[in-house]
Design a protein around this motif. Structure first.
Motif, PDB file in Angstrom:
ATOM      1  N   CYS A 120       2.922  -4.264   9.233  1.00 57.40           N
ATOM      2  CA  CYS A 120       2.411  -4.036   7.880  1.00 57.40           C
ATOM      3  C   CYS A 120       0.930  -4.381   7.912  1.00 57.40           C
ATOM      4  O   CYS A 120       0.566  -5.510   8.222  1.00 57.40           O
ATOM      5  N   PRO A 121       0.050  -3.413   7.606  1.00 58.87           N
ATOM      6  CA  PRO A 121      -1.389  -3.712   7.718  1.00 58.87           C
ATOM      7  C   PRO A 121      -1.816  -4.875   6.836  1.00 58.87           C
ATOM      8  O   PRO A 121      -2.800  -5.546   7.147  1.00 58.87           O
TER       9      PRO A 121
ATOM     10  N   TYR B 109       8.916  -0.261  -3.195  1.00 65.82           N
ATOM     11  CA  TYR B 109       9.168  -1.442  -2.355  1.00 65.82           C
ATOM     12  C   TYR B 109      10.562  -2.005  -2.654  1.00 65.82           C
ATOM     13  O   TYR B 109      11.313  -2.370  -1.752  1.00 65.82           O
TER      14      TYR B 109
ATOM     15  N   LEU C  54       0.808  -1.215   0.000  1.00 69.29           N
ATOM     16  CA  LEU C  54       0.000   0.000   0.000  1.00 69.29           C
ATOM     17  C   LEU C  54       0.844   1.269   0.000  1.00 69.29           C
ATOM     18  O   LEU C  54       0.299   2.374   0.006  1.00 69.29           O
ATOM     19  N   SER C  55       2.157   1.142   0.042  1.00 71.15           N
ATOM     20  CA  SER C  55       3.046   2.312   0.173  1.00 71.15           C
ATOM     21  C   SER C  55       2.665   3.159   1.385  1.00 71.15           C
ATOM     22  O   SER C  55       2.730   4.382   1.350  1.00 71.15           O
ATOM     23  N   CYS C  56       2.277   2.481   2.454  1.00 70.91           N
ATOM     24  CA  CYS C  56       1.718   3.212   3.594  1.00 70.91           C
ATOM     25  C   CYS C  56       2.788   3.711   4.559  1.00 70.91           C
ATOM     26  O   CYS C  56       2.497   4.504   5.451  1.00 70.91           O
ATOM     27  N   THR C  57       4.006   3.211   4.437  1.00 69.11           N
ATOM     28  CA  THR C  57       5.183   3.595   5.248  1.00 69.11           C
ATOM     29  C   THR C  57       5.279   2.909   6.608  1.00 69.11           C
ATOM     30  O   THR C  57       6.235   3.134   7.340  1.00 69.11           O
ATOM     31  N   ASN C  58       4.307   2.085   6.987  1.00 67.51           N
ATOM     32  CA  ASN C  58       4.360   1.509   8.337  1.00 67.51           C
ATOM     33  C   ASN C  58       5.628   0.704   8.598  1.00 67.51           C
ATOM     34  O   ASN C  58       6.180   0.755   9.703  1.00 67.51           O
TER      35      ASN C  58
HETATM   36  S1  SF4 Z   1       3.902  -1.629   5.692  1.00 64.43           S
HETATM   37 FE1  SF4 Z   1       3.420  -3.160   4.121  1.00 64.43          FE
HETATM   38  S2  SF4 Z   1       1.921  -2.180   2.769  1.00 64.43           S
HETATM   39 FE2  SF4 Z   1       2.886  -0.548   3.996  1.00 64.43          FE
HETATM   40  S3  SF4 Z   1       4.571   0.183   2.719  1.00 64.43           S
HETATM   41 FE3  SF4 Z   1       5.402  -1.411   4.061  1.00 64.43          FE
HETATM   42  S4  SF4 Z   1       5.275  -3.323   2.872  1.00 64.43           S
HETATM   43 FE4  SF4 Z   1       3.942  -1.800   1.874  1.00 64.43          FE
END
Ligand code: SF4
Ligand code: SF4
Ligand code: SF4
Ligand code: SF4
Lengths: 264, 383
Positions: B356-357, B326, B268-272
């Motif tokens: 990672c959600p 990624y 999701l490119s969410c950065t978590n």
């Molecule tokens: S936490 Fe998971 S979904 Fe979010 S950017 Fe990282 S790998 Fe991608």
């Protein structure tokens, strides 16, 4: 002519609830120094004075939903040096953009006693679909800090700092515990534009996506997770099609949810 | 030799643990460590032992984390949570400097805040390894004054793991679960066979100075054997594996492997992952001027390679696709980090997997590429 020292500020309203404009009045402590440094030329919520312009900055709230709106926004654009759209309605068409996927004629007949008095367009569209926009403030309503940031930037002749990242990054910077991972609560934070300060996860709620899609978001990747967390596809579709239903990335996600078994 | 000399092993009874916390405060430390908040074990200030998650543990796996009660009253009976110690050494938001207008020029304002000395209570072996890496990262061009100032004042109180999570893979990365020698004090908790106690290993003079104020006894052979058994149990429980052999070449040599496109569909490119990772160090700075325009502050805040704006060059992001973002993250962490900092950037803590959600698991991604490194994408299906 605009005063070179005191830039003129105009606030305009289209189809909207006024909540975003009121954020300006909510800046109690900060409003006094602003009032001192800008000339509030038009702001119907705060003053009855109106000036023809030109304006250094126009803050525009609301979406374009009538033929008159479509004309008026062009006039405002022509009289504004900087045009800043504020809120989900102005930046994405708002909740009222749900009409874009429905039969407006039917709404008109059902809702209004004298439908012939209602002149409306078939769609509710963001300001940017009609005129060029310089900056956007997302959210329903907008964030006070971001509003002050943009006004401060205008006063200092600098670019405003308005990140386009996801809500998650601010959620993590604030040290919040992820409601999806730790509680199993569905959250749109991973695909939603930041700016609110991750308010909902701070209250143990999932993000509702009121700031619309983050830049480069991948909502399709979130659909299987939302379903794993127990949301039926129609609920997923509704989640994406609320505050910014017409924002392309959320619209596509809602349609993808429907394809997986959403509302008939 | 003084009883608490560096290298000595002492026995601290559980009943005397509060005295240990008191001694830390008396030596002038602010104690920070694991505490329960909002359904997780996070890091926060520890005022007394009731702030610690006594009798709690967690169940974690890719994309999921739940607190669970233990059937004993272990003080450190869990592994790592969403926070890492970087939040203290490299805070999410940090003011670098502030200035006030002074005629046509400006004047820098000195930072009035009193420096705080933290005692990090409960650092795991993987956490110590992450700090070793960060020490190098924040020393690459010139020592980062904020980071290294805090780091010098910090007392590292390690805890050797007596159990591991399914997301842990320190054994693969050579970082744990046993701690090495770069700690001020190292505790191993022994609940069973009783009495409930800790084996304490003295790692530095600063650690010894704290222990001097706490009632302890020389450790016996039974204490040492029980501590070794605890660490062996953790090593056996480690739930994930990542073969580090040749991983640098594997990733750098296969930038077009179809697995990158596969993970990009899920990511999701969410950065978590980057926020939770104890070694991810990217930041951005922002100017925060006052509305009146008479003063300004420069702030640094955590940033991430998953953000589009992060790779902005001349107004356009270089890494526009989720795939390229990624791939950037994983190849930096496991491959080019070696060239930049002389080690892997991964310590095997598993935080990026749990938080990672959507549960993307780097060990799984590496395994998929390794299984068939020269795989090519299937040709597009004919329309
Ligand atoms: S936490 Fe998971 S979904 Fe979010 S950017 Fe990282 S790998 Fe991608
Ligand atoms: S609670 Fe929501 S916004 Fe916060 S990290 Fe989790 S998914 Fe992202
Ligand atoms: S990775 Fe190893 S050292 Fe880190 S918490 Fe897990 S078992 Fe402990
Ligand atoms: S990459 Fe993942 S497992 Fe490795 S150190 Fe970072 S968070 Fe831990």
């Amino acid at each position: 002519m605009p005063d070179p020292v005191r830039p003129s500020l105009a606030v305009w309203k289209f189809a909207s609830c006024d909540g975003c404009q009121l954020t300006l009045l909510d800046c109690e402590d900060e409003l006094l120094p602003i009032a001192d440094r800008v000339e509030i030329a038009t702001f119907h919520e705060a003053t009855s004075r109106a000036v023809d312009g030109p304006y250094d900055v126009s803050l525009v709230e609301g979406s374009i939903s009538t033929p008159d709106d479509a004309v008026r926004i062009r006039e405002i654009r022509a009289r504004s040096r900087l045009l800043v759209t504020i809120g989900a309605c102005a930046t994405a068409g708002g909740i009222q953009a749900l009409r874009n996927f429905a039969d407006v004629e039917e709404f008109r007949r059902v809702v209004y006693a004298r439908p012939e008095y209602v002149r409306t367009l078939a769609t509710s569209t963001p300001i940017s679909a009609h005129v060029p926009v310089d900056f956007e403030l997302r959210g329903c309503p907008i964030d006070k800090g971001q509003l002050l940031e943009i006004l401060g930037a205008v006063l200092a002749h600098r670019a405003p700092n308005l990140p386009t990242d996801s809500v998650c990054i601010d959620c993590k910077r604030r040290g919040r515990v992820c409601v999806t991972v730790a509680h199993g609560t569905p959250c749109l934070g991973p695909v939603t534009h930041t700016g609110c300060g991750a308010i909902c996860p701070g209250f143990h709620r999932g993000c509702y996506g009121c700031f619309g899609p983050a830049e480069g978001a991948n909502p399709a990747g979130l659909l299987p997770k939302l379903e794993t967390l127990g949301m039926a596809p129609p609920a997923v579709e509704r989640l994406f099609q609320t505050f910014t239903a017409a924002a392309p990335a959320f619209r596509a996600a809602g349609e993808a949810a429907r394809a997986r078994g959403g509302r008939p | 030799m003084a009883p608490n000399a560096v290298g000595e092993r002492r026995r601290l009874l559980r009943a005397d643990f509060p005295a240990f916390l008191t001694a830390l405060r008396e030596r002038g430390y602010r104690v920070v460590g694991p505490t329960l908040r909002d359904g997780a074990i996070v890091l926060g200030e520890i005022r007394d032992e009731t702030d610690l998650p006594i009798g709690w543990t967690e169940r974690q796996d890719a994309g999921t984390y739940r607190l669970v009660r233990r059937d004993d009253a272990a003080v450190f009976g869990y592994t790592v949570g969403p926070h890492s110690w970087k939040k203290y050494l490299f805070p999410p938001r940090e003011r670098l400097w502030s200035a006030v207008a002074d005629g046509t020029s400006f004047r820098l304002e000195p930072d009035a805040a009193e420096p705080v000395a933290d005692a990090f209570l409960g650092m795991r072996a993987c956490d110590l390894a992450a700090v070793r890496i960060s020490d190098r990262v924040f020393d690459r061009t010139a020592p980062d004054p904020g980071y290294h100032g805090r780091r010098r004042r910090t007392l590292r109180i390690a805890v050797q793991c007596g159990g591991a999570a399914p997301t842990c893979f320190c054994t693969s990365m050579g970082t744990g679960p046993g701690v090495g020698s770069d700690h001020d004090l190292a505790l191993t908790e022994i609940v069973d066979p009783g009495p409930h106690r800790f084996l304490v290993e003295v790692g530095s003079e600063a650690g010894a100075a704290v222990l001097d104020r706490v009632p302890t006894e020389p450790a016996g052979a039974a204490d040492v054997a029980a501590a070794e058994a605890a660490v062996a149990r953790a090593a056996a429980e480690v739930g994930r594996h990542l073969d580090p052999a040749g991983v640098r070449e594997l990733l750098l040599d296969h930038p077009d492997h179809p697995r990158w496109a596969d993970v990009a569909r899920r990511c999701l490119s969410c950065t978590n992952c980057t926020m939770a990772c104890p070694t991810c160090f990217c930041s951005t700075t922002e100017e925060v001027p006052s509305l009146a325009g008479d003063r300004t502050e420069k702030w640094r805040r955590w940033d991430s390679c998953f953000n589009l704006e992060f790779s902005q060059v001349h107004g356009r992001p270089v890494r526009q696709s989720g795939l390229s973002r990624y791939r950037q993250w994983l190849t930096h962490k496991l491959a080019s980090w070696h060239d930049q900092f002389g080690s892997s950037g991964c310590v095997g803590c598993g935080r990026c997997i749990t938080w990672c959600p959507v549960g993307i698991d780097l060990t799984e991604e590496v395994r998929a590429i390794r299984a068939d490194p020269t795989a090519v994408a299937p040709p597009e299906a004919a329309p």
